[in-house]
Write a protein that holds these residues in place. Structure first.
Motif, mmCIF file in Angstrom:
data_model
loop_
_atom_site.group_PDB
_atom_site.id
_atom_site.type_symbol
_atom_site.label_atom_id
_atom_site.label_comp_id
_atom_site.label_asym_id
_atom_site.label_seq_id
_atom_site.Cartn_x
_atom_site.Cartn_y
_atom_site.Cartn_z
ATOM 1 N N ALA A 77 0.861 -1.185 0.000
ATOM 2 C CA ALA A 77 0.000 0.000 0.000
ATOM 3 C C ALA A 77 0.896 1.233 0.000
ATOM 4 N N SER A 78 0.378 2.342 -0.520
ATOM 5 C CA SER A 78 1.183 3.565 -0.555
ATOM 6 C C SER A 78 1.063 4.364 0.741
ATOM 7 N N ARG A 79 0.068 4.051 1.554
ATOM 8 C CA ARG A 79 -0.105 4.731 2.852
ATOM 9 C C ARG A 79 -0.438 3.671 3.887
ATOM 10 N N VAL A 80 0.365 3.600 4.936
ATOM 11 C CA VAL A 80 0.178 2.602 5.985
ATOM 12 C C VAL A 80 0.004 3.338 7.306
ATOM 13 N N ASP A 81 -1.098 3.056 7.997
ATOM 14 C CA ASP A 81 -1.375 3.592 9.328
ATOM 15 C C ASP A 81 -1.220 2.439 10.307
ATOM 16 N N GLU A 82 -0.250 2.518 11.209
ATOM 17 C CA GLU A 82 -0.016 1.369 12.075
ATOM 18 C C GLU A 82 0.441 1.802 13.461
ATOM 19 N N MET A 83 0.013 1.014 14.463
ATOM 20 C CA MET A 83 0.487 1.183 15.836
ATOM 21 C C MET A 83 1.632 0.202 16.037
ATOM 22 N N VAL A 84 2.778 0.697 16.500
ATOM 23 C CA VAL A 84 3.927 -0.158 16.786
ATOM 24 C C VAL A 84 4.299 0.004 18.252
ATOM 25 N N THR A 85 4.963 -0.994 18.801
ATOM 26 C CA THR A 85 5.377 -0.960 20.203
ATOM 27 C C THR A 85 6.886 -0.836 20.270
ATOM 28 N N LEU A 86 7.346 0.197 20.946
ATOM 29 C CA LEU A 86 8.772 0.452 21.133
ATOM 30 C C LEU A 86 9.140 0.062 22.553
ATOM 31 N N ARG A 87 10.030 -0.901 22.692
ATOM 32 C CA ARG A 87 10.518 -1.338 24.011
ATOM 33 C C ARG A 87 11.591 -0.369 24.494
ATOM 34 N N THR A 88 11.564 -0.068 25.787
ATOM 35 C CA THR A 88 12.520 0.893 26.353
ATOM 36 C C THR A 88 13.215 0.292 27.574
ATOM 37 N N THR A 89 14.352 0.881 27.945
ATOM 38 C CA THR A 89 15.097 0.439 29.125
ATOM 39 C C THR A 89 14.749 1.269 30.347
ATOM 40 N N GLY A 90 13.977 2.321 30.152
ATOM 41 C CA GLY A 90 13.533 3.188 31.237
ATOM 42 C C GLY A 90 12.264 3.899 30.809
ATOM 43 N N ARG A 91 11.712 4.709 31.677
ATOM 44 C CA ARG A 91 10.460 5.404 31.363
ATOM 45 C C ARG A 91 10.722 6.512 30.337
ATOM 46 N N ALA A 92 10.093 6.373 29.196
ATOM 47 C CA ALA A 92 10.245 7.361 28.122
ATOM 48 C C ALA A 92 9.324 8.548 28.375
ATOM 49 N N THR A 93 9.773 9.717 27.953
ATOM 50 C CA THR A 93 8.923 10.906 28.017
ATOM 51 C C THR A 93 8.648 11.475 26.628
ATOM 52 N N MET A 94 9.394 11.006 25.647
ATOM 53 C CA MET A 94 9.170 11.469 24.269
ATOM 54 C C MET A 94 9.627 10.420 23.277
ATOM 55 N N VAL A 95 9.023 10.504 22.087
ATOM 56 C CA VAL A 95 9.370 9.604 20.990
ATOM 57 C C VAL A 95 9.573 10.464 19.763
ATOM 58 N N GLN A 96 10.587 10.148 18.972
ATOM 59 C CA GLN A 96 10.801 10.886 17.732
ATOM 60 C C GLN A 96 11.137 9.935 16.603
#
Length: 137
Positions: free
Chosen positions: A107-126
């Motif tokens: 598809a040319s446009r994909v809307d998806e939820m992904v899970t990012l694993r972290t080593t500590g509590r995140a306050t922002m994602v970029q």
């Protein structure tokens, strides 16, 4: 009555030095303006045309101290597999998570939820960036 002379008779002595200077400035300014527009246009075209995969972080939700859910919108050619890199940081701006996510959908446009694993509590994602699968960074 006395006659008051206001200026030279029109058309009799050619253009004044000021008129010639004004014309030169207009020509030089026009040439420089067109050149600047051409350079800005070329840079913009190269930037937009050079990216076969792009994405945008729509929103993210901090689920726990070790997990962040990220809603990504990916734009790509339907025949291309895209890879996007996400980065998360804690309140001290230390990196607590980084991962690549692959989008093989046709598809040319994909809307998806992904899970990012972290080593500590995140306050922002970029979003660090996106590219075609198999291309070097």
């Amino acid at each position: 009555m006395s006659a008051v002379r206001e200026g030279l008779p029109e058309g009799r002595y050619g253009r004044s030095a000021d008129e010639r200077a004004d014309r030169k400035l207009k020509v030089v300014g026009s040439v420089l303006g067109v050149g600047l527009l051409a350079v800005v246009g070329w840079i913009g075209w190269d930037y937009v045309g050079g990216q076969s995969v792009s994405a945008e972080v729509i929103k993210f939700q901090i689920v726990s101290d070790t997990e962040v859910k990220v809603h990504l919108e990916v734009r790509k050619d339907a025949s291309v597999t895209g890879v996007c890199t996400l980065d998360s940081q804690d309140q001290d701006h230390a990196e607590v998570g980084r991962a690549d996510f692959t989008f093989p959908q046709k598809a040319s446009r994909v809307d998806e939820m992904v899970t990012l694993r972290t080593t500590g509590r995140a306050t922002m994602v970029q979003l660090v960036g996106c590219q075609e699968a198999g291309t070097a960074r």
